[in-house]
Write a protein that holds these residues in place. Structure first.
Motif, short mmCIF file in Angstrom:
data_model
loop_
_atom_site.label_atom_id
_atom_site.label_comp_id
_atom_site.label_asym_id
_atom_site.label_seq_id
_atom_site.Cartn_x
_atom_site.Cartn_y
_atom_site.Cartn_z
N SER A 1 64.25 -0.47 -7.51
CA SER A 1 63.55 -0.25 -6.25
C SER A 1 64.14 0.94 -5.50
CB SER A 1 63.62 -1.50 -5.38
OG SER A 1 63.07 -2.61 -6.05
N ASN A 2 65.46 1.04 -5.50
CA ASN A 2 66.10 2.18 -4.85
C ASN A 2 65.68 3.50 -5.49
OD1 ASN A 2 67.44 0.32 -3.29
ND2 ASN A 2 69.49 0.77 -4.10
N GLN A 3 65.78 3.55 -6.81
CA GLN A 3 65.47 4.79 -7.51
C GLN A 3 63.97 5.14 -7.40
OE1 GLN A 3 67.77 6.95 -8.89
NE2 GLN A 3 69.08 5.56 -7.73
N GLY A 4 63.13 4.12 -7.46
CA GLY A 4 61.70 4.36 -7.33
C GLY A 4 61.34 4.96 -5.99
N ALA A 5 61.93 4.42 -4.93
CA ALA A 5 61.65 4.92 -3.58
C ALA A 5 62.20 6.32 -3.38
CB ALA A 5 62.24 3.97 -2.54
N ILE A 6 63.44 6.53 -3.78
CA ILE A 6 64.07 7.83 -3.59
C ILE A 6 63.31 8.92 -4.36
CG2 ILE A 6 66.14 9.19 -4.13
CD1 ILE A 6 67.74 6.55 -3.57
N ARG A 7 62.98 8.62 -5.59
CA ARG A 7 62.28 9.62 -6.41
C ARG A 7 60.83 9.84 -5.94
NH1 ARG A 7 62.92 8.67 -12.65
NH2 ARG A 7 61.59 10.54 -12.57
N ALA A 8 60.20 8.76 -5.43
CA ALA A 8 58.83 8.91 -4.91
C ALA A 8 58.80 9.87 -3.73
CB ALA A 8 58.28 7.55 -4.50
N ILE A 9 59.91 9.91 -2.97
CA ILE A 9 60.01 10.83 -1.83
C ILE A 9 60.48 12.21 -2.28
CG2 ILE A 9 61.28 11.29 0.31
CD1 ILE A 9 61.19 8.26 0.86
N ARG A 10 61.53 12.24 -3.09
CA ARG A 10 62.10 13.53 -3.50
C ARG A 10 61.19 14.31 -4.45
NH1 ARG A 10 64.95 13.99 0.67
NH2 ARG A 10 67.01 13.03 0.71
N GLU A 11 60.49 13.60 -5.33
CA GLU A 11 59.68 14.25 -6.34
C GLU A 11 58.17 14.14 -6.07
OE1 GLU A 11 60.78 12.74 -10.23
OE2 GLU A 11 62.87 12.55 -9.60
N GLY A 12 57.80 13.32 -5.08
CA GLY A 12 56.39 13.07 -4.85
C GLY A 12 55.98 13.20 -3.40
N VAL A 13 54.92 12.49 -3.03
CA VAL A 13 54.33 12.63 -1.70
C VAL A 13 54.73 11.53 -0.73
CG1 VAL A 13 52.35 13.92 -2.56
CG2 VAL A 13 52.21 11.42 -2.40
N ALA A 14 55.45 10.50 -1.20
CA ALA A 14 55.92 9.47 -0.27
C ALA A 14 56.88 10.10 0.72
CB ALA A 14 56.59 8.33 -1.04
N ASN A 15 56.96 9.53 1.93
CA ASN A 15 57.81 10.17 2.94
C ASN A 15 58.55 9.19 3.84
OD1 ASN A 15 55.58 9.28 4.34
ND2 ASN A 15 54.95 11.28 5.10
N SER A 16 58.50 7.90 3.53
CA SER A 16 59.17 6.91 4.37
C SER A 16 59.46 5.68 3.52
CB SER A 16 58.27 6.54 5.56
OG SER A 16 58.93 5.65 6.45
N LEU A 17 60.43 4.86 3.97
CA LEU A 17 60.79 3.66 3.22
C LEU A 17 61.43 2.66 4.17
CD1 LEU A 17 64.16 3.82 2.95
CD2 LEU A 17 63.59 5.51 1.21
N SER A 18 61.56 1.42 3.69
CA SER A 18 62.28 0.42 4.48
C SER A 18 63.11 -0.48 3.57
CB SER A 18 61.32 -0.41 5.35
OG SER A 18 60.35 -1.07 4.56
N VAL A 19 64.22 -0.97 4.12
CA VAL A 19 65.27 -1.62 3.36
C VAL A 19 65.34 -3.12 3.64
CG1 VAL A 19 67.74 -1.52 2.79
CG2 VAL A 19 66.57 0.54 3.62
N MET A 20 65.49 -3.92 2.57
CA MET A 20 65.63 -5.37 2.68
C MET A 20 67.12 -5.69 2.81
SD MET A 20 62.90 -6.45 -0.31
CE MET A 20 62.95 -8.21 0.01
#
Length: 330
Positions: A49-68
């Motif tokens: 989940s960490n890597q998916g979120a980070i890479r979705a932002i760094r390599e893609g168009v996602a721009n925000s996330l939230s932590v459990m």
């Protein structure tokens, strides 16, 4: 004649709503533009989940996330965040622990929030069990404990939202969620604007829709930015009907779904929710939701999705920027 006047009145009401100033416009974003926060949930739940979120932002168009915050891979993310504080990171306030073999408990301590824990000492598996057993006081205590852990670790969240929508399950839970956000001056995920997509997806009508607008005004008056709408259907996009779960097939399928969803979004500030994981041999042992999560990640890094967003002139923003803009509005 009477019916004609009634029709005109209804038409006038619809037109008036359509012409209302959006919260995006109030924040200074251009009129008539779609402003998106493309948001990844469930960070901290697992390495994937960490890597998916980070890479979705760094390599893609996602721009925000939230932590459990109650989960085991929170330190791994926070350690990364401390070196990359440009990431828009909020708290995915967590009151459930839904997986069978991978679970977590409350941060407030079992003895302090007995209504939030099951026979294993973990948070309940479902929203309905939380509603049945937990009190609003316990819910607020756990919200504050999760916020306290974040701050103790040095993470000041850009926003708050709700894992599995638990904090939207009762008016009392919602009140505590909003209360903490307003008291702590932290933006909260709440669609308080025209709610065009919300009305379609959640069947929100009449009094419910009026309530969302009242709450939206309350949050705005408290100095917080407010969403005009919320797109939250991606978790239900399970994959191609032919059952093909290859990366190529998942990416094409999910990218198409996101493009169609974004087409249906009306101008204003909208949060688009997803769950991104990278592929490993381990994650399927956590959850059978891995195809939709991997598909979300693959869609975020798909050049076709970026190309569509740019072609349509869609503006991407973050909760941090929205709050900064709100601070400049009287």
């Amino acid at each position: 004649m009477k019916n004609s006047f009634l029709c005109l009145a209804i038409l006038f009401t619809i037109t008036a709503h359509a012409q209302e100033t959006t919260f995006a416009e109030k924040l200074g974003y251009p009129k008539g533009k779609k402003i998106l926060i493309i948001h990844v949930d469930d960070v901290g739940m697992s390495y994937e989940s960490n890597q998916g979120a980070i890479r979705a932002i760094r390599e893609g168009v996602a721009n925000s996330l939230s932590v459990m915050m109650p989960c085991g891979w929170v330190p791994g993310f926070v350690n990364y965040w401390k070196q990359n504080k440009d990431l828009d990171a909020g708290l995915h306030l967590t009151l459930t622990s839904e997986w069978k073999d991978y679970r977590w408990g409350p941060l407030a301590g079992k003895s302090n929030v007995k209504g939030l824990v099951d026979s294993q000492g973990a948070l309940w598996s479902s929203v309905s069990e939380v509603v049945k057993n937990a009190s609003p006081d316990e819910v607020e205590m756990e919200i504050r404990a999760q916020l306290d852990r974040a701050r103790t670790m040095g993470l000041e969240p850009t926003h708050l939202d709700s894992h599995m929508g638990t904090l939207f399950a009762t008016p009392e839970f919602l009140q505590r969620y909003l209360k903490v956000g307003m008291q702590e001056k932290i933006p909260v995920m709440f669609p308080g604007g025209h709610n065009t997509v919300v009305q379609q997806q959640e069947k929100v009508i009449g009094d419910q829709l009026a309530m969302t607008r009242i709450v939206g005004k309350q949050l705005w008056d408290a100095g917080l930015p407010v969403l005009d709408d919320l797109e939250n259907s991606s978790y239900g996009w399970k994959g191609p009907k032919n059952g093909d779960k290859s990366e190529k097939a998942l990416q094409k399928y999910k990218t198409g779904k996101y493009i169609n969803a974004i087409k249906n979004i009306k101008p204003g500030l909208t949060m688009v929710i997803m769950h991104c994981t990278i592929h490993t041999e381990v994650f399927p042992h956590i959850s059978d939701s891995y195809p939709t999560r991997e598909g979300d990640f693959l869609a975020m890094i798909d050049p076709e999705l970026k190309k569509y967003i740019e072609k349509e002139g869609i503006i991407l923003t973050t909760w941090r920027e929205a709050m900064e803009r709100r601070g400049k509005v009287k």
